[in-house]
Design a protein around this motif. Sequence first.
Motif, mmCIF file in Angstrom:
data_model
loop_
_atom_site.group_PDB
_atom_site.id
_atom_site.type_symbol
_atom_site.label_atom_id
_atom_site.label_comp_id
_atom_site.label_asym_id
_atom_site.label_seq_id
_atom_site.Cartn_x
_atom_site.Cartn_y
_atom_site.Cartn_z
ATOM 1 N N LYS A 286 -8.971 10.740 -7.019
ATOM 2 C CA LYS A 286 -9.401 10.094 -8.249
ATOM 3 C C LYS A 286 -10.084 8.775 -7.920
ATOM 4 O O LYS A 286 -9.479 7.884 -7.336
ATOM 5 C CB LYS A 286 -8.201 9.858 -9.171
ATOM 6 C CG LYS A 286 -8.572 9.289 -10.535
ATOM 7 C CD LYS A 286 -7.343 9.160 -11.426
ATOM 8 C CE LYS A 286 -7.705 8.610 -12.804
ATOM 9 N NZ LYS A 286 -6.508 8.474 -13.674
ATOM 10 N N LYS A 287 -11.361 8.682 -8.282
ATOM 11 C CA LYS A 287 -12.171 7.486 -8.039
ATOM 12 C C LYS A 287 -12.000 7.008 -6.597
ATOM 13 O O LYS A 287 -11.658 5.851 -6.331
ATOM 14 C CB LYS A 287 -11.827 6.379 -9.034
ATOM 15 C CG LYS A 287 -12.228 6.707 -10.468
ATOM 16 C CD LYS A 287 -12.050 5.521 -11.400
ATOM 17 C CE LYS A 287 -12.539 5.866 -12.805
ATOM 18 N NZ LYS A 287 -12.403 4.731 -13.741
ATOM 19 N N TYR B 227 -5.743 7.538 0.618
ATOM 20 C CA TYR B 227 -7.143 7.150 0.539
ATOM 21 C C TYR B 227 -7.270 5.900 -0.326
ATOM 22 O O TYR B 227 -6.295 5.434 -0.934
ATOM 23 C CB TYR B 227 -7.990 8.291 -0.034
ATOM 24 C CG TYR B 227 -7.682 8.648 -1.474
ATOM 25 C CD1 TYR B 227 -8.461 8.166 -2.524
ATOM 26 C CD2 TYR B 227 -6.599 9.466 -1.795
ATOM 27 C CE1 TYR B 227 -8.177 8.487 -3.843
ATOM 28 C CE2 TYR B 227 -6.306 9.789 -3.106
ATOM 29 C CZ TYR B 227 -7.100 9.298 -4.130
ATOM 30 O OH TYR B 227 -6.811 9.609 -5.440
ATOM 31 N N VAL B 228 -8.464 5.350 -0.398
ATOM 32 C CA VAL B 228 -8.719 4.145 -1.186
ATOM 33 C C VAL B 228 -9.313 4.555 -2.530
ATOM 34 O O VAL B 228 -10.265 5.332 -2.593
ATOM 35 C CB VAL B 228 -9.669 3.192 -0.442
ATOM 36 C CG1 VAL B 228 -9.991 1.970 -1.303
ATOM 37 C CG2 VAL B 228 -9.051 2.766 0.887
ATOM 38 N N ALA C 151 -4.122 5.171 -2.784
ATOM 39 C CA ALA C 151 -3.635 6.302 -3.569
ATOM 40 C C ALA C 151 -3.249 7.431 -2.625
ATOM 41 O O ALA C 151 -3.769 7.530 -1.503
ATOM 42 C CB ALA C 151 -4.702 6.770 -4.554
ATOM 43 N N VAL C 152 -2.328 8.278 -3.065
ATOM 44 C CA VAL C 152 -1.899 9.427 -2.266
ATOM 45 C C VAL C 152 -1.941 10.675 -3.137
ATOM 46 O O VAL C 152 -1.815 10.610 -4.366
ATOM 47 C CB VAL C 152 -0.478 9.229 -1.690
ATOM 48 C CG1 VAL C 152 -0.472 8.129 -0.641
ATOM 49 C CG2 VAL C 152 0.518 8.922 -2.797
ATOM 50 N N GLN D 221 -0.097 13.161 -7.536
ATOM 51 C CA GLN D 221 -0.844 12.006 -7.053
ATOM 52 C C GLN D 221 -0.308 10.733 -7.690
ATOM 53 O O GLN D 221 0.276 10.757 -8.775
ATOM 54 C CB GLN D 221 -2.331 12.158 -7.371
ATOM 55 C CG GLN D 221 -2.635 12.359 -8.850
ATOM 56 C CD GLN D 221 -4.120 12.438 -9.125
ATOM 57 O OE1 GLN D 221 -4.888 11.626 -8.624
ATOM 58 N NE2 GLN D 221 -4.530 13.417 -9.908
ATOM 59 N N LEU D 222 -0.487 9.610 -7.000
ATOM 60 C CA LEU D 222 -0.152 8.305 -7.549
ATOM 61 C C LEU D 222 -0.774 7.235 -6.681
ATOM 62 O O LEU D 222 -1.201 7.499 -5.546
ATOM 63 C CB LEU D 222 1.362 8.098 -7.631
ATOM 64 C CG LEU D 222 2.116 7.751 -6.335
ATOM 65 C CD1 LEU D 222 3.350 6.936 -6.653
ATOM 66 C CD2 LEU D 222 2.514 9.023 -5.600
ATOM 67 N N THR D 223 -0.850 6.024 -7.203
ATOM 68 C CA THR D 223 -1.268 4.880 -6.401
ATOM 69 C C THR D 223 -0.011 4.163 -5.930
ATOM 70 O O THR D 223 0.886 3.876 -6.726
ATOM 71 C CB THR D 223 -2.152 3.915 -7.210
ATOM 72 O OG1 THR D 223 -1.454 3.501 -8.389
ATOM 73 C CG2 THR D 223 -3.462 4.581 -7.596
#
Length: 701
Positions: free
Chosen positions: A387-388, A409-410, A426-427, A434-436
Motif C-alpha cells: 500500500k503506497k 517495505y517503505v 509497513a509489513v 498488513q500493517l505499519t
Amino acid sequence: MALSAVSTAGAVGFYGNQSDIHWKTAGTDHFQFHYPADYTDHASKASAYAEAVYDSVVSRYQKGVTSRINVTLNNALYSNGAAIPSENALNLWLTNWDFKVRSSHGWLADVVTHEFSHLVSIESGAKVNPHLYGVQIGYTDYYNERTTTNALTLLPFTMQPLWLAEGTAQYESSRMGFDGWDTHRDMLLRVAALNDSLLSLEYMHDFSDNSLFAELGPYTQGFALVRYIDKHYGEDAVPKIWGNLSKFNRITLDGAVKAVLGISEKELYEAWKKEITEDYLKQKESLGELVEGTKVTANSFWNDFPIIVGKTLYGVSNFGGAWFDGGVFKMPLVDTTAVDSSAADTLTAKQDSTTAKVSVDEAEVEIEGADSTIDISEYAKHGFTLKKAWLDKGIDVLEDSTFGPIIAYVSFQNRDKDGHAHFDIAVSDTNKNQLTVTYLQDAVYPAFNPAGDSMIFVRRENASTRFVLSKIPFNKDLKAGQSEEPVDIYVPDEKQKYYNIYSPKFSPDGKRIAFSYFDDVVRGIAVMDADGKNFKTISNPEFDERDVNWLDNQKIVFSSNRNGIFNLIEKNVDTGVEHPLTNVIGGAFTPVLAGDTLYYTNYDKDGFSLYKLAYSIFVPASADTSITVTPRDSTIQLSDTTWTNCVTGTLDTAVTDSAITDSTPTTNCVPQPIVALRDSVIHISDTVRTIVPKEGTKKLS
C-alpha cells in the motif's frame, strides 16, 4: 554570513503550503530567506554558502542581480532544487535523500551553488528582463467557417538549452568544490560511449520521458560537454556562450556556439563524442580480463535490493518501465546440484540462439558461460499486498514456517494531523494481512534480524536532515501486530547535522550490523554490535564504499570505486584481509550470497541489470595459526691459527697472529702456520610455523 531581521512570514511551496508551518524570513546582502522556524540553523548555513559563492559566479557571467533573491527552504520526502528566473527565486529542499545515479556530495552547499548558478547564467543569456520570457504572436481567421487559418509563433527573450543549463550549474558547483565529476556520472557516460548509445543533441536539449535518459542527457552528457568546452576553449568560453545568447539576433544555441567557439553545436558534439569514446576504449583495454559472471535480466534499467530467502530471490524492479519505480519480483532459484524434470518451480531462462543446452532426461540444463537472460516481468507476482509503497528506499523479506513469507517495505500512507506525508515501515504477508509497524517516523531501509523477532531501520530525526539507526520488536503474527515506538541504537555525533545511513544488514548470527553511511564528506561502511556498541568504520576513506552485505559472520562484501569503477570487494571485518571479486566495465552494486552464487546488480547497456557470479571462499596466504620456538645448543669447531716468526738468533719461535716483535727477521726464514682446533657451543632457536586454513580456496569464474 549570519542571518538577521527575523520575522514571521507566509510562503508558497513548502510541502503544499501547509498552514501549520511557522515561517520566518531573514535577509542577507543579496538573498532573502524564507524558512520554517524549526530549520533556522539550516537557513543560516544556506545563507553562508550563498553569500560565499555570490561574487565568484556573478563575476564570471558579468551579470549582477538587481534585487535580493528570494530563497524558500523546504523539507520533504525527496531532494530537489529549482531556480525560477522569472521570479528571481530559488526553491531548495534540505534533506539529502540518496539518488541511484549520483554519487554522494555535500548536499546543502551543492544545491545552493547549483541553483544560484542556474539563476545567474540564465539571466545573463536573457535579452530583456528575465521576468519576460518572450513574445507570443498568434493569428486566427474564422471569416469563413469552412476555411480557418491559424498561426502561432514565440519569440523567446530567455533561452534555456537544457544541456548547457544543467551542465553549467553542475560545473560551477564543481568549480567551487561542492559537486564533481563522480564515479556514477563516469559510469553512465562510459557505458553509453562504449555501446555507441550516447543520446543525441535532440535528447540533450530536453528532458526525456525516461528517467535514466533524463539523467544521462541534460545532466551527465551536459556536464561532460561543458567540461570539454572548458578544457579545449578556456574557462571563459561557457560564460561567453551565455552572453552571446542575450543578443536580440540570437535565437538558437547553435548560433551562439559558432560565434564563440568557431564551430557548430553539432561539430562540437561530434568532437566531444570522439574524444571520450577513445578515452573509454583505452580504459577498457587497461582493465584486462573482465570478471562479471552471467547476466540474468535484460530490458529493465532498474533492478535493486536483491534478497535471498531460502531458495527464492526477491528484489525490486521497474519491469521495463520508464521510471525508477515499479514493484517487487519473486524468483525461484535454480537448484544447481540436481536436474528437476518438473521444472515448473524453477527459474527457466529464455535463451537466445547462441546459448548452449544439453538434454538430460528431457530436461534442459544451462551450461555455465552460455548467454542467457530472463524477462523479469514474468516474476512480478509475489503474493504480498503493498500500500503506497516507495520501493527505492529498500525492502526485506522474512520466511517463517508458520506465517510464511513477510515483506517489510517503505510506505507513505500515514499523514500527520496537518496533512504532511511521512515514510513509515509497513509489513505484509501472503495472506493479505498488513500493517505499519512505525508511525510518522520518516523511516526507510528496513531489515529483519535472523530470528525474526525484531527489526531495524533508518529514520530521519524530527525537524532534521540527520538520520539515526533504530530498532523495534516485531510480531510475525500480523493480526496481533501494532505500531511500535522505536529505540535508537546508533545516533551520530551531535556535530554531524547532515548524516545519512543506508541499507543496514544483520550478520547471519544476528550479533552484528553493517551499514553504509555518508557524513557529508565520506561515503563509507561501518560495523557495530547489534545493540549499537563497538561502532567501527571499516572502509577506506579515500574512496566511495557502499552497499555492504554479509557473506558469513566474519566477512562482508561491498562496492568500492578504488579503480575508478565500482567493483565488489570481500573483506574479513576481524582481520582486515580484502579480496576483489569483480572486474567490470560498468559498475557492480547490491551483492547478496546464495550458497555458491553471488547475485548483484551491474550497470550495463540495459541499466542496472541483475547478474550472478560463481563464488567460493578465499583463503589469504597469511592464515598462520601458531608458531612454536624450541631453543637448543649446537657445537661447532673453531680453528686457532698461530704463525712461526723468524728472529735473529732465535729460530722457529711461535707467536700468535697479533704478536708484535721488534726483532729483525732472518733473511732466509719463511713463517709457517700452526692450526689448533677447539669446540665452541652456540644457542640456536628452531621455529616451527603451523598453518591451519580457516577457509577454503577462492576461485572466480
